[in-house]
Design a protein around this motif. Structure first.
Motif, PDB file in Angstrom:
ATOM      1  N   ASP A 160      -1.045   4.680  -0.674  1.00 34.68           N
ATOM      2  CA  ASP A 160      -2.038   4.645   0.118  1.00 34.68           C
ATOM      3  C   ASP A 160      -1.463   4.896   1.500  1.00 34.68           C
ATOM      4  OD1 ASP A 160      -4.345   4.296   1.588  1.00 34.68           O
ATOM      5  OD2 ASP A 160      -4.916   2.268   0.832  1.00 34.68           O
TER       6      ASP A 160
ATOM      7  N   LEU B 129       0.959  -1.341  -0.095  1.00 34.29           N
ATOM      8  CA  LEU B 129       0.006   0.086  -0.067  1.00 34.29           C
ATOM      9  C   LEU B 129       0.961   1.371  -0.028  1.00 34.29           C
ATOM     10  CD1 LEU B 129      -2.792  -1.080   2.519  1.00 34.29           C
ATOM     11  CD2 LEU B 129      -2.940  -1.078   0.039  1.00 34.29           C
TER      12      LEU B 129
ATOM     13  N   LYS C   5      -2.261   5.922   4.332  1.00 34.65           N
ATOM     14  CA  LYS C   5      -2.898   5.827   5.532  1.00 34.65           C
ATOM     15  C   LYS C   5      -3.363   4.471   5.619  1.00 34.65           C
ATOM     16  CE  LYS C   5      -7.729   7.198   7.020  1.00 34.65           C
ATOM     17  NZ  LYS C   5      -9.001   8.127   6.895  1.00 34.65           N
ATOM     18  N   GLY C   6      -3.705   3.635   4.456  1.00 33.75           N
ATOM     19  CA  GLY C   6      -3.937   2.106   4.481  1.00 33.75           C
ATOM     20  C   GLY C   6      -2.733   1.571   5.055  1.00 33.75           C
TER      21      GLY C   6
END
Length: 530
Positions: free
Chosen positions: A381, A376, A383-384
């Motif tokens: 991503d 991720l 945050k993920g």
């Protein structure tokens, strides 16, 4: 003596006084139904089955099919030839000819058991028990039928009842097996210990107990029992295979291979043997030989998911990602509840640039969360990735509290770098590894520019993270020697690592994205000032 001889002379006439024609009339004649029974028995025990069947045919023709013994032996021969249904019909004929015989009913039930009709077999065994209540074999066989029906409580009761009537090694073996199926390892050990007290020279019992200790990681007791089994029977291939797997677990690949050579001479078609030989070559980094041996094991046991797992791991190590995907997906079809398989499948899919399916493959596991966070992060991503990293830390803390599991140093180092990239700060979940990993010793020179380095979690970095997966799934590295996988203190081998002048590993990662942006802004301001 003289008195006895005189009595005999008084009772029986001399040979001169006998009229043979008259005596022949009074001599008992062997019934026609049983005239050839002795010959049938002689041929059967000598395993001359063709001649035996010919004599049985003649006997049945003379007796019009009413000779119980001839029908009984014919049924036994059919069972040995694999004609179970025909043997069942003949044993039922025997039961009709002699309905008071418990042996005939036991043979009917045995044929039903071999056909997989366990409930019907139990009913017939119960009818036989009414004729002979003290027969331990009936209680034993009923317990085995209940075991296959997964009625473990009833199976235990029947086997314990059989032991009360007559103690037997086979009954102890089945009772211990039931405890293992229920996950009651300690009770199984107690049963096998009682069995060894009753029969101390039974190599099957000694080997089975040694294998249980091997699975529990108690190598001293395992070596003791396996050594006793080999003392009584040097050709016991199961004990030899287990002893070789212990040496393989401690990295003594040459000694383990010497043990496996001895087994190969007596059991050349053993799937666990070739599986273990393949993983020995994997530990010695002879990957082509490892694949050759593992494929032979897969040919002998195509539905063994552990062999498929090992084939996928070796292909992943050699960066043959399509082949790794093929074997790992096949392993998942047979074993769908194992997180490490999904994680390695996700690594293969990532290298095949199938990101969506890679995301679906990640499951709950500390290493899975770590690799998922790397995936991720590299695709923006953040945050993920942070959520996955925090979930991984929770699991690691829980594992440290519940067990003394040692994590792979490379896994720890990748996790620390991932935490730095995500700006998590100092974490209590990780401690500095005792010794540095091999890849760190081959780190690039400090003068190497950041633009030449790969991002965190690149293909090579994921390959290195996969080695951490191998380190975590220690029980999976050792194949099923003598029937079960054995935990390892250390994986047999790390995946293929780059040469000193090749691509950098995960330790040579770039700085976090924020630091890179700051350097770019300083560079732009310097250009504007010029």
């Amino acid at each position: 003596i003289s008195n006895i001889s005189s009595c005999v002379c008084c009772q029986f006439p001399s040979l001169l006084e006998i009229d043979f024609e008259e005596a022949w009339f009074f001599m008992p004649e062997i019934p026609m139904l049983e005239r050839r029974n002795w010959f049938i028995y002689l041929l059967y025990v000598h395993r001359e089955y063709d001649e035996c069947k010919a004599v049985i045919k003649e006997q049945l023709q003379e007796s019009h099919g009413r000779c119980e013994y001839a029908v009984y032996v014919q049924a036994l021969i059919f069972r040995l030839e694999g004609k179970i249904q025909e043997s069942l019909e003949l044993f039922q004929t025997c039961s009709i000819l002699n309905p008071r015989s418990a042996d005939n009913l036991k043979q009917v039930a045995r044929s039903l058991f071999l056909l997989g009709k366990h409930k019907a077999a139990i009913e017939v065994y119960n009818e036989a028990a009414k004729l002979d209540e003290k027969d331990w074999e009936i209680s034993h066989n009923v317990g085995v039928c209940y075991m296959y029906l997964k009625h473990f409580n009833k199976a235990r009761d029947q086997l314990n009842n059989a032991l009360k009537m007559n103690r037997h090694d086979l009954t102890y073996m089945m009772l211990g097996k039931i405890h293992l199926l229920e996950g009651e390892t300690e009770k199984a050990i107690e049963v096998y210990k009682k069995a060894i007290e009753f029969s101390p020279e039974n190599t099957d019992l000694l080997t089975k107990l040694g294998l249980i200790y091997l699975q529990l990681g108690d190598y001293q007791k395992a070596f003791e029992h396996l050594g006793k089994a080999l003392t009584y029977d040097q050709g016991n291939y199961k004990a030899t295979l287990a002893a070789g797997s212990m040496m393989q677990a401690h990295g003594d690949y040459e000694v383990a291979l010497s043990k496996y050579r001895a087994v190969a001479s007596s059991m050349p078609e053993s799937p666990p043997l070739w599986n273990n030989i393949g993983m020995c070559f994997f530990g010695k980094k002879k990957y082509v030989a490892a694949i050759s041996c593992l494929k032979r094991a897969n040919y002998l046991a195509p539905f063994d998911w552990k062999i498929l797992y090992n084939l996928g791991l070796v292909h992943l190590t050699m960066q043959q990602y399509a082949s790794a995907f093929h074997f790992l997906s096949a392993a998942i079809n047979f074993q769908s509840k194992m997180g490490e398989l999904y994680m390695l499948l996700a690594v293969a899919l990532t290298n095949l640039e199938d990101i969506e399916n890679a995301k679906r493959s990640y499951e709950c596991n500390p290493l899975v969360n770590l690799n998922y966070a790397v995936l991720l992060f590299n695709h923006g991503d953040k945050k993920g990735a942070l959520c996955q990293y925090q979930e991984m830390e929770k699991k690691v803390i829980a594992l440290k509290e519940s067990s003394t599991l040692d994590f792979d140093p490379e896994m720890v180092e990748v996790a620390q770098k991932m935490g730095t990239a995500l700006q998590v700060g100092e974490s209590q979940a990780w401690t500095k590894p005792a010794k540095e990993s091999k890849s760190k010793q081959r780190a690039a020179p400090s003068g190497k520019s950041a633009s030449m380095q790969q991002p965190l979690g690149s293909n090579q970095a994921l390959g290195q993270a996969m080695s951490s997966a191998a380190g975590y799934g220690k029980s999976m590295q050792l194949p099923p020697g003598a029937g079960a996988s054995t935990p390892l203190a250390k994986p047999p081998s790390l995946p293929l690592e780059p040469e000193p002048g090749s691509e950098p590993g995960p330790e040579e990662t770039s700085a976090p994205a924020e630091a890179e942006e700051q350097r770019q802004e300083k560079h732009k301001s310097r250009q504007a000032a010029e």
